[in-house]
Design an enzyme around this catalytic site. Sequence first.
Site, short mmCIF file in Angstrom:
data_model
loop_
_atom_site.label_atom_id
_atom_site.label_comp_id
_atom_site.label_asym_id
_atom_site.label_seq_id
_atom_site.Cartn_x
_atom_site.Cartn_y
_atom_site.Cartn_z
N ASP A 301 -8.13 8.00 9.23
CA ASP A 301 -7.38 7.01 8.49
C ASP A 301 -8.14 6.61 7.23
O ASP A 301 -9.36 6.46 7.24
CB ASP A 301 -7.14 5.79 9.38
CG ASP A 301 -6.13 4.83 8.83
OD1 ASP A 301 -5.10 5.29 8.30
OD2 ASP A 301 -6.35 3.61 8.93
N GLU A 348 -6.09 11.57 6.18
CA GLU A 348 -4.99 10.72 5.72
C GLU A 348 -5.26 10.37 4.26
O GLU A 348 -6.05 9.49 3.97
CB GLU A 348 -4.89 9.46 6.60
CG GLU A 348 -3.66 8.61 6.32
CD GLU A 348 -3.84 7.67 5.14
OE1 GLU A 348 -3.14 7.85 4.11
OE2 GLU A 348 -4.68 6.76 5.24
N ASP A 401 3.62 4.06 10.25
CA ASP A 401 3.61 3.04 9.19
C ASP A 401 4.84 3.09 8.28
O ASP A 401 4.98 2.24 7.42
CB ASP A 401 2.36 3.19 8.33
CG ASP A 401 1.19 2.38 8.85
OD1 ASP A 401 1.39 1.50 9.71
OD2 ASP A 401 0.05 2.62 8.40
#
Length: 499
Positions: A301, A348, A401
């Site tokens: 992330d 990401e 998300d």
Amino acid sequence: MRFDRRSGVLLHPTALPGPHGIGDLGAGARSFLEFLDRADQSIWQVCPLGPTVGIHGHSPYQTFSGFAGNPLLIDLVDLAERGYLDDEAAPDAGESVDFSPHEVNYDAVESVKLDRLRTAFDRFREVASDDERETFAAFREREADWLADYALFRALKREFDGTLWTEWPEPVRTRDPDALADYRDELADEVDFRAFCQWTFDRQWRDLRADAADRGVEILGDLPIYVALDSADVWAAPEAFDLDDDGRPAAVAGVPPNMGDSGQRWGNPVYDWDRLAETGYEWWLDRLRRLFDLVDYARLDHFKGFDEFWAIPADSDDPADGEWREGPGEAFFEAVRGEFGRLPFVAEDLGFLDAESAGLREAFDLPGMRVPQYADWCQQGHMYQPMHYPEDCVAYTSTHDTDTAVGYYESLGDRQRDCLHYNLGTDGVEIEWDLVEAVWNSEATLAVTTMQDLLGLDSHARFNTPGTTEGNWRWRVTEDGLNDAVAERLARITDATVR
């Protein structure tokens, strides 16, 4: 890291079917593995598995530990079968609490689950066999580097009525050895209970992962770059973070203002990367070692933060007051590769596609991410249109998300919708399957969709809305949702696109 051409489904374990108000590691998880098998999928992607916190809306990205598992995911039926719970101690849905099969009521789930887990622990201490006791002791010894501090941290959180650890009495806050020893003795029962929960989670997760492997399914996990301030991680390893003389954050993480927004202040403490480098990134290697015990691959992330990160003074609420600081860069990934011999990561990189971050990703052959919801459908060759995805990426119809595929489509303006119709050759009646086919047909090495998209659900089934703390992480799939028709349709697309 190069994947073979494959595909899979993103579904966090809290969203699985199950009888106790939340998805767990029991029968509902096996039903999902059977669905993946029927659908010819070889990847199960999950969000972080750590113990969540009510004050953060039970986000798996703000947990009490980067090493521990979430006790709310423990399968109570398994504990009943082992003799640690009576039948009445593991009620079916609705018997004593009005649980919904469609969404998680975390307050009710937490109350019921922790009560049942305490009952199971008491019974374990009464009836466990010598072999079970030895296995539990071996787990505590094997995982002592993180487990001892985590279990004490949770016991101290309870002792101090849930207050932030930076507000604890000074000897405990600063980890005075004598004070810690005294509390380990005083709170021994609670420490043992927290260790029991972790042993139980670990055993159930490993059994589930073995069942997945038997079906040819590998687990793609998720690694948030930052950990929560109120975590065993920061309390137990303050030297890894940029803290002031009182042990409180000197700077916190976020992102700077961009065109049309005011930036974000996440509030997580940032790392002291210089000090970490002096140790050979030992804390991070320990964290990754635990992660790879639980998953086969991991999404990194906020990959940008490994190149450079936005640090905001802790006493400021304005993200604009922050500054860019140099991240660990190539030295970090060299250390990881030296320790593990591989880099099983997905980067990401959404929203941060500058040359430096791209260069770092490419230097270690890490696939990035592509999501069609970020596409300008009227711009020829736009990078987020599936027909232009490169091989070295993981392509998604949507993520945890973003909105669902249907919700996204319904929010489009007329011009973008017309351009999407033209580019995908569709009328949009089944836009969710149009996007699945487009992503599966792309050159991306790995294609991923969500259960919400496979079921054609609109925005009410969105899993998370960034920047909000209410109503997230609640959606659940039912057993009926894991149906043969959906699995067979996905299997046909998978076969046709050679995934």
